[in-house]
Design an enzyme around this catalytic site. Sequence first.
Site, PDB file in Angstrom:
ATOM      1  N   LYS A 126       0.864  -1.198   0.000  1.00 33.15           N
ATOM      2  CA  LYS A 126       0.000   0.000   0.000  1.00 33.15           C
ATOM      3  C   LYS A 126       0.887   1.230   0.000  1.00 33.15           C
ATOM      4  O   LYS A 126       2.019   1.184   0.475  1.00 33.15           O
ATOM      5  CB  LYS A 126      -0.868   0.012   1.263  1.00 33.15           C
ATOM      6  CG  LYS A 126      -2.079   0.915   1.154  1.00 33.15           C
ATOM      7  CD  LYS A 126      -3.230   0.182   0.513  1.00 33.15           C
ATOM      8  CE  LYS A 126      -4.411   1.066   0.227  1.00 33.15           C
ATOM      9  NZ  LYS A 126      -5.585   0.278  -0.209  1.00 33.15           N
ATOM     10  N   ASP A 166      -7.082   4.367  -4.584  1.00 33.70           N
ATOM     11  CA  ASP A 166      -7.683   4.262  -3.239  1.00 33.70           C
ATOM     12  C   ASP A 166      -8.282   5.644  -2.984  1.00 33.70           C
ATOM     13  O   ASP A 166      -8.485   6.415  -3.945  1.00 33.70           O
ATOM     14  CB  ASP A 166      -6.628   3.879  -2.185  1.00 33.70           C
ATOM     15  CG  ASP A 166      -7.261   3.426  -0.858  1.00 33.70           C
ATOM     16  OD1 ASP A 166      -7.692   2.272  -0.762  1.00 33.70           O
ATOM     17  OD2 ASP A 166      -7.361   4.260   0.078  1.00 33.70           O
TER      18      ASP A 166
HETATM   19  P1  NDP Z   1     -12.895   7.856  -2.929  1.00 33.76           P
HETATM   20  O1  NDP Z   1     -11.838   8.856  -2.714  1.00 33.76           O
HETATM   21  O2  NDP Z   1     -13.414   7.618  -4.299  1.00 33.76           O
HETATM   22  O3  NDP Z   1     -14.159   8.152  -2.001  1.00 33.76           O
HETATM   23  C1  NDP Z   1     -14.044   8.215  -0.630  1.00 33.76           C
HETATM   24  C2  NDP Z   1     -15.362   8.658  -0.042  1.00 33.76           C
HETATM   25  O4  NDP Z   1     -15.316   8.576   1.382  1.00 33.76           O
HETATM   26  C3  NDP Z   1     -15.682  10.103  -0.377  1.00 33.76           C
HETATM   27  O5  NDP Z   1     -17.071  10.271  -0.408  1.00 33.76           O
HETATM   28  C4  NDP Z   1     -15.055  10.839   0.808  1.00 33.76           C
HETATM   29  O6  NDP Z   1     -15.627  12.111   1.017  1.00 33.76           O
HETATM   30  C5  NDP Z   1     -15.355   9.897   1.942  1.00 33.76           C
HETATM   31  N1  NDP Z   1     -14.307  10.012   2.968  1.00 33.76           N
HETATM   32  C6  NDP Z   1     -12.992   9.794   2.806  1.00 33.76           C
HETATM   33  N2  NDP Z   1     -12.319  10.041   3.936  1.00 33.76           N
HETATM   34  C7  NDP Z   1     -13.251  10.419   4.825  1.00 33.76           C
HETATM   35  C8  NDP Z   1     -13.177  10.787   6.171  1.00 33.76           C
HETATM   36  N3  NDP Z   1     -12.006  10.820   6.842  1.00 33.76           N
HETATM   37  N4  NDP Z   1     -14.340  11.103   6.802  1.00 33.76           N
HETATM   38  C9  NDP Z   1     -15.524  11.073   6.126  1.00 33.76           C
HETATM   39  N5  NDP Z   1     -15.647  10.737   4.836  1.00 33.76           N
HETATM   40  C10 NDP Z   1     -14.516  10.401   4.210  1.00 33.76           C
HETATM   41  O7  NDP Z   1     -12.322   6.495  -2.315  1.00 33.76           O
HETATM   42  P2  NDP Z   1     -12.820   4.991  -2.558  1.00 33.76           P
HETATM   43  O8  NDP Z   1     -14.293   4.977  -2.764  1.00 33.76           O
HETATM   44  O9  NDP Z   1     -11.938   4.391  -3.562  1.00 33.76           O
HETATM   45  O10 NDP Z   1     -12.447   4.325  -1.151  1.00 33.76           O
HETATM   46  C11 NDP Z   1     -13.374   4.231  -0.069  1.00 33.76           C
HETATM   47  C12 NDP Z   1     -12.923   3.140   0.882  1.00 33.76           C
HETATM   48  O11 NDP Z   1     -12.895   1.895   0.185  1.00 33.76           O
HETATM   49  C13 NDP Z   1     -11.531   3.312   1.472  1.00 33.76           C
HETATM   50  O12 NDP Z   1     -11.518   2.740   2.763  1.00 33.76           O
HETATM   51  C14 NDP Z   1     -10.655   2.473   0.551  1.00 33.76           C
HETATM   52  O13 NDP Z   1      -9.477   2.072   1.179  1.00 33.76           O
HETATM   53  C15 NDP Z   1     -11.597   1.300   0.304  1.00 33.76           C
HETATM   54  N6  NDP Z   1     -11.357   0.491  -0.888  1.00 33.76           N
HETATM   55  C16 NDP Z   1     -11.244   1.036  -2.123  1.00 33.76           C
HETATM   56  C17 NDP Z   1     -11.072   0.238  -3.233  1.00 33.76           C
HETATM   57  C18 NDP Z   1     -11.024   0.779  -4.613  1.00 33.76           C
HETATM   58  O14 NDP Z   1     -10.942  -0.025  -5.555  1.00 33.76           O
HETATM   59  N7  NDP Z   1     -11.125   2.078  -4.826  1.00 33.76           N
HETATM   60  C19 NDP Z   1     -10.912  -1.219  -3.093  1.00 33.76           C
HETATM   61  C20 NDP Z   1     -11.111  -1.707  -1.750  1.00 33.76           C
HETATM   62  C21 NDP Z   1     -11.293  -0.862  -0.710  1.00 33.76           C
HETATM   63  P3  NDP Z   1     -14.835  13.425   0.487  1.00 33.76           P
HETATM   64  O15 NDP Z   1     -14.855  13.318  -0.998  1.00 33.76           O
HETATM   65  O16 NDP Z   1     -15.612  14.562   1.027  1.00 33.76           O
HETATM   66  O17 NDP Z   1     -13.462  13.317   1.055  1.00 33.76           O
HETATM   67  O1  2IT Z   2      -7.945  -1.437  -0.771  1.00 34.48           O
HETATM   68  C1  2IT Z   2      -7.874  -1.933  -1.915  1.00 34.48           C
HETATM   69  O2  2IT Z   2      -7.989  -3.141  -2.105  1.00 34.48           O
HETATM   70  C2  2IT Z   2      -7.678  -1.024  -3.050  1.00 34.48           C
HETATM   71  N1  2IT Z   2      -7.601   0.187  -2.846  1.00 34.48           N
HETATM   72  C3  2IT Z   2      -7.524  -1.580  -4.437  1.00 34.48           C
HETATM   73  C4  2IT Z   2      -6.124  -2.079  -4.665  1.00 34.48           C
HETATM   74  C5  2IT Z   2      -5.814  -2.520  -6.078  1.00 34.48           C
HETATM   75  O3  2IT Z   2      -4.640  -2.845  -6.286  1.00 34.48           O
HETATM   76  O4  2IT Z   2      -6.697  -2.547  -6.940  1.00 34.48           O
END
Ligand code: NDP
Ligand code: 2IT
Length: 444
Positions: A126, A166
């Site tokens: 990561k 992420d």
């Molecule tokens: P994005 O940046 O696309 O979206 C994140 C969302 O969560 C936004 O709406 C953001 O609001 C909100 N957010 C982020 N930080 C905070 C905080 N500290 N307090 C309140 N709201 C918050 O990220 P992802 O959707 O990609 O990721 C979301 C979660 O999923 C994370 O935990 C990530 O690690 C996990 N994840 C992501 C994957 C992926 O493929 N993208 C895969 C597996 C897990 P704002 O825009 O206002 O900051």
């Molecule tokens: O938390 C996660 O699994 C991710 N942000 C996606 C990682 C990836 O390599 O697609």
Amino acid sequence: MSYIDEIIGQVIEKNPDEPEFHQAVREVLDSIRVIVDANEAQFRRDALLERLVNPERQIKFRVPWLDDQGNAHVNTGYRVQFNSAIGPYKGGLRLHPSVNIGIIKFLGFEQIFKNSLTGLPIGGGKGGSDFDPKGKSDREIMRFCQSFMSELCKYIGADTDVPAGDIGTGAREIGYMFGQYKKLRGLFEGVLTGKGLSYGGSLARTEATGYGLLYITDALLRDHDIDIKGKTVAVSGAGNVAIYAIEKAQQLGAKVVTCSDSTGWIYDPDGIDVALLKEIKEVRRERLTAYKNAKLTSEYHEGRGVWQIKCDIALPCATQNELTLDDAKLLKENGCIAVCEGANMPTTEDATKFLQENGILFIPGKASNCGGVATSALEMSQNSERLSWPFEEVDAKLKGIMENVYANISAAAKKYGMDGNYVAGANIAGFEKVLDAMNAQGIV
Ligand code: NDP
Ligand code: 2IT
């Protein structure tokens, strides 16, 4: 003292000020006690757990960049290459002001077991930076990404370490990073996933984490003779994971009534208008107040609060520790039957315990959100064979992977006498493959 408790103590002592990392380690090690206790002498001799909780490599670097006025700024960049027992390091890059080494280590540690659960050959890693993308112009984002990659490119490669998106890192950022990698290394290779479709990205990667979350939620419910159709769903977040979780939940016939961002949340009793949400978040990059302004029957509230809305299924898709014990109690009072984590470690330790003890079905993120990284691994395969598969093919593979993950975590929990404890099941099933590979490869 047991080997596991000794190691948990060491992790806390050697890594002070990293509470999220302690939390992630505690949860995994607590779950694998049955295996460790049965093999304690061998594991101690081989320092198995010390090798598991210490990253193979941690890289920390300076990221200088220029804003649109010509002023210089410096952020800190990280890449933690945690464990390569079963494949090249694989995991996302988080761009958020809260990023520090403890956050990246917790995410990297989780990624080891998550990636193992996918059944695909990817190790755990990561990275990210404390850079805040909010309010930055497109050119500022580009200069930051280029500077970040100028340093990171020395340590990654299609067969060594393959980063992805992420929080704060989406298709735009991956594009700028890929361009810089190619320029500096002279290699057009699958070094990043989540790429645009015109230069090696995989169809369905954008949707994969959210869709995968719903595929496993549906598998869980079907296994308990519950139909997802007609159920009310509460989602937190409004980013990549949340948007495609909402979309798939609706396709499966459920009604999603909430979403949130870091400033506030929406309650839309008619069901979230996902096309509108995409337009606001993916195209216009605006706040959720824009949703309320466009959809007058919805409510907007400042702060946090989605878990107070009555729902059958809760899907936390924003960030770590966003669902607390008080939230868990509210969910229970309101008749919630299942919580499946879209984000990484969004449920606090005491909330997880409460949900499990109160009969609420609970799947931890390392199992329920692994569809994203699984599809990243499918993108790596496509890049290696220089082909791209149709959407339907990738989506069908993703669905099959998520159904397998459910079957495996459920079977692992049963095998060790913890039927229905999917936290234990996920940690045990994820650990077993990594353990086998580490044992086979000697003390390295
Ligand atoms: P994005 O940046 O696309 O979206 C994140 C969302 O969560 C936004 O709406 C953001 O609001 C909100 N957010 C982020 N930080 C905070 C905080 N500290 N307090 C309140 N709201 C918050 O990220 P992802 O959707 O990609 O990721 C979301 C979660 O999923 C994370 O935990 C990530 O690690 C996990 N994840 C992501 C994957 C992926 O493929 N993208 C895969 C597996 C897990 P704002 O825009 O206002 O900051
Ligand atoms: O938390 C996660 O699994 C991710 N942000 C996606 C990682 C990836 O390599 O697609």
